[in-house]
Write a protein that holds these residues in place. Structure first.
Motif, mmCIF file in Angstrom:
data_model
loop_
_atom_site.group_PDB
_atom_site.id
_atom_site.type_symbol
_atom_site.label_atom_id
_atom_site.label_comp_id
_atom_site.label_asym_id
_atom_site.label_seq_id
_atom_site.Cartn_x
_atom_site.Cartn_y
_atom_site.Cartn_z
ATOM 1 N N PHE A 863 0.720 -1.202 0.338
ATOM 2 C CA PHE A 863 -0.023 -0.058 0.105
ATOM 3 C C PHE A 863 0.812 1.387 0.002
ATOM 4 C CE2 PHE A 863 -2.069 3.406 2.585
ATOM 5 C CZ PHE A 863 -2.946 3.618 1.718
ATOM 6 N N GLN A 864 2.012 1.269 0.725
ATOM 7 C CA GLN A 864 2.843 2.399 0.802
ATOM 8 C C GLN A 864 3.221 2.546 -0.572
ATOM 9 O OE1 GLN A 864 5.541 1.042 4.124
ATOM 10 N NE2 GLN A 864 5.181 3.140 4.729
ATOM 11 N N THR A 865 3.961 1.556 -1.362
ATOM 12 C CA THR A 865 4.216 1.706 -2.548
ATOM 13 C C THR A 865 3.301 2.428 -3.698
ATOM 14 O OG1 THR A 865 5.665 -0.153 -2.308
ATOM 15 C CG2 THR A 865 5.406 0.434 -4.566
ATOM 16 N N GLN A 866 2.172 2.060 -3.710
ATOM 17 C CA GLN A 866 0.955 2.647 -4.505
ATOM 18 C C GLN A 866 0.943 4.112 -4.266
ATOM 19 O OE1 GLN A 866 -2.383 0.242 -4.110
ATOM 20 N NE2 GLN A 866 -1.442 -1.728 -4.953
ATOM 21 N N SER A 872 4.061 10.963 -5.971
ATOM 22 C CA SER A 872 5.456 11.537 -6.658
ATOM 23 C C SER A 872 5.118 11.939 -7.981
ATOM 24 C CB SER A 872 6.520 10.632 -6.390
ATOM 25 O OG SER A 872 5.964 9.282 -6.886
ATOM 26 N N ASP A 873 4.062 11.649 -8.467
ATOM 27 C CA ASP A 873 3.690 11.814 -9.994
ATOM 28 C C ASP A 873 3.851 13.487 -10.089
ATOM 29 O OD1 ASP A 873 3.068 12.291 -12.539
ATOM 30 O OD2 ASP A 873 1.466 10.956 -12.399
ATOM 31 N N ARG A 874 5.128 13.765 -11.182
ATOM 32 C CA ARG A 874 5.126 15.391 -11.209
ATOM 33 C C ARG A 874 3.907 16.188 -11.825
ATOM 34 N NH1 ARG A 874 10.298 17.166 -11.446
ATOM 35 N NH2 ARG A 874 11.842 15.842 -11.184
ATOM 36 N N PRO A 883 -9.400 13.392 -7.513
ATOM 37 C CA PRO A 883 -10.037 13.126 -6.419
ATOM 38 C C PRO A 883 -10.524 11.545 -6.467
ATOM 39 C CG PRO A 883 -11.243 15.044 -7.573
ATOM 40 C CD PRO A 883 -10.218 14.512 -8.426
ATOM 41 N N GLU A 884 -10.831 10.907 -7.759
ATOM 42 C CA GLU A 884 -11.291 9.476 -7.748
ATOM 43 C C GLU A 884 -10.166 8.524 -7.277
ATOM 44 O OE1 GLU A 884 -10.956 11.391 -10.262
ATOM 45 O OE2 GLU A 884 -13.301 12.188 -10.715
ATOM 46 N N GLN A 885 -8.910 8.785 -7.546
ATOM 47 C CA GLN A 885 -7.664 7.751 -7.192
ATOM 48 C C GLN A 885 -7.318 7.975 -5.723
ATOM 49 O OE1 GLN A 885 -4.407 8.324 -9.459
ATOM 50 N NE2 GLN A 885 -5.387 8.286 -11.582
ATOM 51 N N LEU A 886 -7.494 9.579 -5.212
ATOM 52 C CA LEU A 886 -7.452 9.542 -3.924
ATOM 53 C C LEU A 886 -8.252 9.021 -2.974
ATOM 54 C CD1 LEU A 886 -6.406 13.606 -3.801
ATOM 55 C CD2 LEU A 886 -5.030 11.493 -3.227
ATOM 56 N N GLN A 887 -9.668 8.741 -3.397
ATOM 57 C CA GLN A 887 -10.515 8.375 -2.542
ATOM 58 C C GLN A 887 -10.387 6.830 -2.517
ATOM 59 O OE1 GLN A 887 -12.756 9.912 -0.831
ATOM 60 N NE2 GLN A 887 -13.661 8.233 0.076
ATOM 61 N N ALA A 888 -10.062 6.337 -3.761
ATOM 62 C CA ALA A 888 -9.784 4.836 -3.744
ATOM 63 C C ALA A 888 -8.903 4.312 -2.950
ATOM 64 C CB ALA A 888 -9.480 4.282 -5.218
ATOM 65 N N LEU A 889 -7.620 5.015 -2.924
ATOM 66 C CA LEU A 889 -6.484 4.730 -2.115
ATOM 67 C C LEU A 889 -6.847 5.020 -0.291
ATOM 68 C CD1 LEU A 889 -3.518 6.056 -3.761
ATOM 69 C CD2 LEU A 889 -3.875 3.500 -3.162
ATOM 70 N N LEU A 890 -7.603 6.062 -0.312
ATOM 71 C CA LEU A 890 -8.091 6.081 1.288
ATOM 72 C C LEU A 890 -8.955 5.116 1.709
ATOM 73 C CD1 LEU A 890 -8.628 10.198 1.100
ATOM 74 C CD2 LEU A 890 -6.652 8.876 2.473
ATOM 75 N N GLU A 891 -9.733 4.596 0.856
ATOM 76 C CA GLU A 891 -10.718 3.510 1.174
ATOM 77 C C GLU A 891 -9.921 2.367 1.663
ATOM 78 O OE1 GLU A 891 -13.780 3.061 -1.550
ATOM 79 O OE2 GLU A 891 -14.617 5.093 -0.753
#
Length: 1424
Positions: A863-866, A872-874, A883-891
């Motif tokens: 999970f830390q790697t993802q 780190s994406d420039r 927002p979609e990717q953030l929400q998925a990782l947060l869940e």
């Protein structure tokens, strides 16, 4: 140290254990021992909640204290006192009383003087080399005052004879302390004060009454004693002889006279000479009563032989000793005497009594028994009286300094009492005890079991004393101590050099001093060096607890000393061989006991060796105690077992060596002896007094004697074959005991090796958790001491159980969480998870859950790697992440059982996007109202979100906008503070510019409101100035008040302020012109017609309650209209006149006190109607009364001012008989409301009013009043210019010139006043007004009143009516006009004289004049 201030030593260590540490008393003491032992004593403060109840039965607790004389406690002071005792005794035997001189206002220290002189080489050398100044300097006396000569004189006279005698030389028998010539000698001395110090008599049974019994003579023998005692009878009959030692049997004369000249005194009836016999001798050394000799007996004569030469010749040269009846030739003495001495004489043998050693010193027991309450009352009263302040207010430092001053003083004798060494077994302990005598509560039972309970501590399992069966009082059984101020415990160490613990239950503090064990021998050396005299008589002085020495003296000799104040509820611990002493600050109750731990055993053995050298008795046998512990090693604590093994090894080796020495001497006989069954006094070494246990040497010929193996040579002189060994154990038995102790100690070593091996296993060889628990159980079963290995084992087991529990909870969370649902309870962090894995891997035992926990750790790392890839994406750092990717990782992160750090970073990115949206909405065109608070809140939130380029740009825009807005706000705030007002145009420009900022600024809005009010103010001013009339003062004052409050600079405001100021100045000037001092009326009320004041008295209202706006019945708005004021003034004139006429009618109906005057045609009614209230005071009528000329009301003569009758320009009228010229017109304060200035003064005010650009209501009223006065003046002039009145005036002038003068009005007045006022105050003048007083001024008119004639002119009814109407209107005017007095004069002349009114006015003026001359008068209305 006498005369020097006491310097407190440094404080001892103080320890405050936690509750956990406090649970193991001896363990905690062992823990602090490395620190505390260096000081010798320490103080322990228990936790605040540890407060044992006081268990002593207060009502039944009774004790007898010891008596302590403070200056006998201190070693050096006691040496000085002993020296004074001996030197006083020496001079007493020599027949002289010792008086100690004073030098420099303090008593001469004879002991120190003697000591310094001896150190300097003795009297002869000091005198020869002139060292007396150095002696004075060493004694602390100032230089340059000839003190050395004084010291030499006193030494030679008092000390030197005693020192010479003490050295063994003979003294001249006539030596005694010589006095100087003159009367100054007695002032320099005072009697030796030692006998006076015995303020408390000792108990008769006490052996410690040394000083109290020192000077008391033996009781005199009575007649009954002589009859019963045959020896006394023989002495009575047969005369002198060596019948009884010390019984003086010599007559008064000292030398034996020649036989031919011998005279015999008459014999006493009883054969004895009493105390009152003038021929009786002074106090003898043994008995004061002396028996007479029978000189006729030949045996008596034969007894007179010289003790030196043995001859009885030359009896005229024989001297008879007053102490022992021995005879000496004067020439046989050394040195020989030339003549018989005068007074009492003692032989060298009697004088030698001074050399006898002093008896042992100890404390006396008091004769009174105390309860705790009675002792406390005595102690508190003593302390309060001594320090002259309440006991709780006396500082501990003051008590400490005073204590050491007292113990060092040979002059002051302070005696206190100390309830010391009270047996708790007999009187009860201060701690609760579970002995079955009392039912204890739960709290008391807990304290009864506590290891800090002094009844429990000596018998704890780790204590050595628990192996002694006997209850040793003071060691195993606590002692109680009840103290008072200054009561002290002296320098000592505990028996057998044991530990001691003292607990202060309650009361005032106890001050302690301690010396560490390493300095014990140094302390003993110092005390022996400084006071060798005490140790000569008592070698074991320091073991008697009767000697103290100032800590400052010890410290000056290199002895380290510490101190502490033990307060209630605190413990003090003393360590082995630590000397300690101290004293009590006041009334308190303490308890103390001894205890011994394993580390004490070597010290205990050293103590026995020390006792053996001192030949001191032991409290218990150290060998017996050690062997008893060695007999049962399995019951010993491991530390105690190891210490006992070391101690037992030394004892066994020493015993083997000693027994070997006996064999070498040929002593082979032996028998077993159970020494523990013998009493201590039957098994003590006859030489060193040591209590024997392992062995002793005995003799079959001397069964009563016994010695230890160290003193086998001192047993007896019997043959060796008679000696035999008495032993308790054989050497084999001793070695067996030693072996069992060794096994007990080595069990621990085996266990320790297995624990080390278990704790150091590497991966692949790890043992199970059960094996570690077995090792722990074995340590508890065999009572191994707390050690580092056991602590490590317990730590490993604790860590293992914690890891098992934590990993179980973690795995349970993983199984129960489905679809990443968030767990409510706290989740483990990633760092904690890694620490858990690392700890489980490093544990020395196998952990079954380790693999499952490692799987969870790998999931978190994925999970830390993802998350890091997204962060780190420039492309996404320049703007907020999708927002979609953030929400998925947060869940996904929320579903993990562990909190990963990246979850917080993802949440921060989410908050960043949300914040940027708020900023865009706020700064956009569709944003709502923007305020400074909104901007600041956005800035605050923006500082906490993760930073990016977008966040930094937005923060820069917000900061710029906020800076501009705050700058304009600050500028507006400066303008609003009014420190410097700005023009209207400047403020208008600021507001216009600030409105361009898209932020709502409160100060700008306030400034905008001020500008609006300023413009409205200017508009109002223009309207007022452009009106039809001058502006009113009220309007201008309102504008000025508004303009001053505005933060705008307006030029018109200054002009308005000047106009208002000039209007106020004119009003003040007008007020001073019209208003009386302290007037109740306003200026407007005085200038306007008084309509309300003309009502009846019952309808009057308070003048202060009428505002100016109601004076003319107009509103504030109507007062601004000049026409309305004029109309209201005219209407007021008409109403005033009508109201006055109604008031006159009412007042004329009021009865007065006048009676019919036979010479007066005018009569005042004497109606019998009830009296009504009159005057300004509202009281009933009483003489003298005056009626107001205008309102016709009555007024008391003393309540209102009255007219002076005579013109102000002259003391007498030109013709006193022209009574119509008298100023008799009286107007009351209600009718004459103002000063009534002249018309000319009013016209000047009107001229000044015309210059004002302001209208005042008072100005309008003054104009109306002036017009009214001028109109009335014209009408009055017209009436006075009529022919009829002109004729009347001419006639009055003619009468004034032609009226005859009275010859002597003063003489007539004197006659009338002296003759008509003899009866007190009938006619108004007191008897104190004597006839010799001169009567002047208005008083001269009184005799003329009866002779006044009238009327002197006649007026027609029309004219009279016209004049009366004019007079009424003129009196209503508040203006002074000449026509008013002229009309009054004409109307008076046309009437009969008002004699009563005139007489009243004359008397009032006359009495006023007399009062100014301080003459007592009494006023009354005349009867005729």
């Amino acid at each position: 140290m006498e005369g020097e201030d006491f310097v407190p030593p440094p404080e001892c260590p103080v320890f405050e254990p936690s509750w956990e540490e406090f649970q193991d008393p001896l363990g905690y003491i062992a823990k602090i021992r490395p620190i505390a032992e260096k000081s010798g004593i320490c103080k322990i403060r228990p936790p605040a909640d540890w407060q044992p109840p006081f268990a002593v039965e207060v009502d039944s607790f009774r004790f007898t204290p010891r008596i302590q004389r403070l200056n006998e406690l201190e070693a050096e002071t006691r040496v000085k006192l002993n020296y004074l005792d001996r030197i006083a005794k020496f001079w007493e035997i020599q027949g002289s009383s010792l008086k100690i001189p004073n030098i420099e206002r303090r008593i001469l220290d004879l002991f120190s003087l003697s000591k310094v002189v001896i150190e300097e080489g003795g009297f002869d050398i000091v005198s020869k080399e002139r060292r007396w100044a150095r002696v004075a300097q060493k004694l602390g006396y100032p230089t340059g005052r000839n003190i050395g000569s004084l010291l030499r004189s006193h030494y030679e006279r008092i000390v030197y004879p005693f020192e010479v005698f003490h050295a063994g030389a003979s003294l001249p028998v006539n030596t005694k302390p010589k006095l100087y010539d003159g009367e100054e000698v007695d002032r320099e001395y005072k009697p030796h004060s030692i006998p006076l110090r015995q303020s408390v008599q000792p108990s008769k049974m006490s052996s410690y009454g040394r000083r109290a019994n020192r000077l008391q003579p033996d009781p005199d023998p009575t007649e009954e004693d002589i009859e019963k005692n045959p020896e006394l009878k023989k002495l009575q009959i047969y005369g002198a002889g060596p019948k009884m030692m010390g019984l003086g049997l010599v007559p008064r004369n000292k030398s034996i006279p020649k036989k031919g000249n011998t005279t015999h005194p008459p014999p006493s009836p009883l054969g004895v000479s009493g105390k009152n016999d003038p021929n009786s001798d002074g106090p003898c050394t043994k008995m004061t009563m002396r028996l007479r000799r029978n000189l006729s007996n030949p045996q008596f004569v034969d007894s007179f032989v010289c003790r030196m030469c043995g001859r009885g010749d030359e009896d005229e040269k024989l001297l008879l000793c007053d102490g022992c009846d021995d005879n000496y030739h004067t020439f046989c003495l050394l040195p020989p005497l030339t003549e018989a001495p005068k007074g009492n004489w003692r032989c060298p043998k009697c004088v030698a009594e001074c050399k006898r050693p002093a008896e042992a010193f100890g404390f006396e027991q008091a004769t009174r028994e105390y309860t705790l309450q009675s002792f406390g009352e005595m102690a508190d009263t003593y302390k309060a009286d001594y320090f002259n302040m309440p006991v709780h207010m006396v500082p501990t430092e003051l008590v400490e300094k005073e204590f050491w001053r007292l113990v060092s003083s040979i002059e002051e004798d302070v005696t206190v009492e100390y309830g010391a060494d009270i047996h708790s077994k007999e009187f009860g302990s201060g701690f609760p005890m579970n002995n079955g005598k009392k039912n204890l509560s739960q709290e008391e039972a807990d304290y009864a079991r506590s290891g800090w309970n002094l009844n429990v501590m000596p018998v704890l399992e780790q204590s050595v004393l628990c192996h002694i069966n006997a209850d040793i009082s003071g060691m195993k059984v606590p002692w109680l101590y009840v103290g008072m101020v200054f009561s002290a415990f002296c320098w000592h160490i505990e028996d057998h050099w044991s530990y001691s613990i003292n607990y202060l239950h309650w009361g005032e503090p106890k001050t302690w001093y301690g010396v560490p064990s390493v300095a014990a021998e140094r302390l003993e050396e110092v005390m022996k060096k400084l006071t060798p005299e005490l140790f000569e008589s008592q070698p074991d002085l320091l073991h008697q607890l009767v000697t103290i020495m100032n800590p400052n003296i010890l410290m000056s000799h290199g002895v380290p000393v510490v101190r502490t104040n033990q307060c209630a509820g605190e413990f003090v611990i003393t360590f082995p061989r630590a000397y300690h002493s101290g004293f009590n600050q006041g009334y308190n109750f303490a308890e103390a006991v001894n205890f011994c731990t394993a580390d004490w055993l070597p010290a205990g053995r050293s103590c026995i060796e020390h006792y053996r050298r001192l030949r001191r008795y032991c409290v218990f046998s150290h060998e017996e105690l050690t062997c008893k512990m060695a007999a049962c090693p399995e019951k010993l604590d491991l530390n105690l077992a190891a210490a006992t093994h070391r101690e037992m090894f030394i004892i066994v080796q020493e015993e083997r060596k000693l027994r070997k020495g006996l064999l070498e001497r040929g002593i082979t006989e032996a028998e077993r002896e159970a020494f523990e069954l013998l009493p201590d006094d039957e098994r003590q070494c006859d030489n060193c007094k040591t209590t024997c246990f392992l062995s002793a040497l005995a003799c079959s010929n001397c069964p009563e004697r016994l010695v230890c193996l160290y003193h086998t040579q001192d047993l007896c002189s019997c043959p060796t074959d008679k000696l035999y060994l008495r032993y308790r154990y054989t050497l084999d038995e001793l070695f067996a005991m030693l072996h069992r102790l060794k096994v007990r100690a080595e069990v621990f070593d085996s266990w320790a090796n297995r624990v080390k091996e278990a704790l150091e296993q590497e991966e692949g060889n790890k043992i199970g958790i059960t094996d570690l628990e077995v090792l722990k159980a074995e340590a508890a079963e065999k009572k191994f001491p707390d050690n580092e290995l056991l602590q490590r084992l317990n730590t490993v087991l604790t860590d293992t159980h914690n890891c098992q529990q934590t990993s179980t909870e973690l795995l349970n969370k993983t199984q129960t969480s489905t679809h990443y649902c968030v767990c409510v309870c706290r989740r483990m962090t990633l760092a904690e998870l890694k620490a858990l894995v690392e700890k489980m891997e490093n544990l020395p035992c196998v952990m079954s859950q380790l693999e499952d926990v490692q799987v969870i750790l790998r999931t978190i790392e994925e999970f830390q790697t993802q998350s890091r890839a997204l962060v780190s994406d420039r492309d996404w750092r320049r703007d907020s992440a999708p927002p979609e990717q953030l929400q998925a990782l947060l869940e996904k992160g929320a579903g993990l059982p562990v909190d990963a750090p990246e979850c917080e970073l993802l949440k921060g990115l989410q908050e960043q996007g949300r914040w940027l949206g708020e900023v865009r909405q706020t700064l956009g065109p569709e944003g709502g109202e923007m305020t400074l608070a909104v901007l600041r809140n956005l800035m605050e939130v923006g500082c906490n979100v993760p930073q990016s380029v977008s966040v930094e740009t937005a923060m820069a825009e917000l900061q710029e906008l906020l800076t501009i807005a705050e700058r304009w706000e600050e500028k507006a705030q400066i303008c609003l503070e009014q420190r410097q007002k700005h023009p209207l145009s400047t403020l208008d420009a600021i507001v216009n510019e600030a409105q361009l900022i898209p932020v709502k600024l409160p100060n700008i809005l306030s400034l905008q409101g001020c500008l609006s009010r300023a413009k409205a103010w200017v508009t109002d001013l223009e309207e007022i100035q452009n009106g039809e009339h001058y502006p009113c003062l009220d309007d201008l004052e309102g504008l000025v008040a508004i303009g001053r409050d505005l933060p705008v600079r307006m030029e018109e405001l200054r002009q308005l302020e000047l106009q208002v100021a000039s209007a106020h100045s004119w009003r003040d000037k007008a007020s001073k012109t019209f208003l009386k001092k302290s007037s109740q009326h306003s200026l407007l009320q005085v200038l306007c017609p008084c309509v309300e004041k003309r009502k009846e008295r019952g309808e009057e209202t308070d003048p202060l309650g009428d505002p100016d706006t109601n004076t003319l019945g107009l509103s504030a708005q109507d007062l601004r209209d000049p026409g309305a004021i004029v109309m209201a003034f005219k209407e007021g004139e008409h109403q005033e006149k009508e109201a006055l006429l109604r008031l006159q009618k009412v007042n004329l109906s009021k009865p007065g006190v006048e009676k019919k005057d036979p010479m007066d045609n005018h009569t005042t009614t004497g109606s019998s109607t009830p009296p009504q209230s009159v005057c300004v005071c509202g009281r009933a009528p009483r003489p003298p009364l005056l009626r107001c000329h205008l309102c016709k009301d009555w007024f008391h003569g003393g309540c209102v001012p009255f007219p002076s009758l005579l013109p102000s320009s002259s003391g007498h009228p030109i013709n006193p008989l022209c009574w119509w010229d008298w100023d008799s017109r009286f107007l009351c304060p209600r009718c004459q409301r103002s000063r009534r200035p002249r018309l000319e003064t009013i016209l000047a005010l009107l001229v000044a009013l015309q210059r004002l650009p302001v209208r005042l209501p008072e100005g309008e009223a003054l104009q109306c009043l002036t017009e009214r006065a001028i109109t009335w003046q014209g009408r009055a002039k017209e009436a006075l210019d009529s022919p009829e009145i002109q004729g009347a005036l001419e006639k009055l002038q003619e009468l004034k010139q032609n009226q005859p003068q009275e010859n002597s009005p003063k003489k007539t007045l004197k006659k009338e006043m002296n003759g008509g006022m003899q009866a007190g105050c009938e006619n108004g003048v007191s008897k104190k007004v004597k006839s010799h007083h001169n009567v002047t001024g208005v008083g001269s008119l009184l005799p003329l009143v009866p002779s006044l004639k009238g009327p002197v002119i006649e007026l027609s009814l029309t004219t009279r009516t016209q004049l009366e109407e004019l007079q009424l209107e003129g009196d209503l005017l508040e203006v002074s006009l000449d026509q008013t007095s002229t009309i009054h004069r004409v109307l008076q002349a046309a009437l009969e004289p008002h004699r009563h009114t005139l007489r009243t006015l004359i008397l009032l003026n006359y009495f006023k004049t007399l009062k100014c001359g301080k003459i007592l008068v009494c006023v009354d209305t005349p009867s005729n």
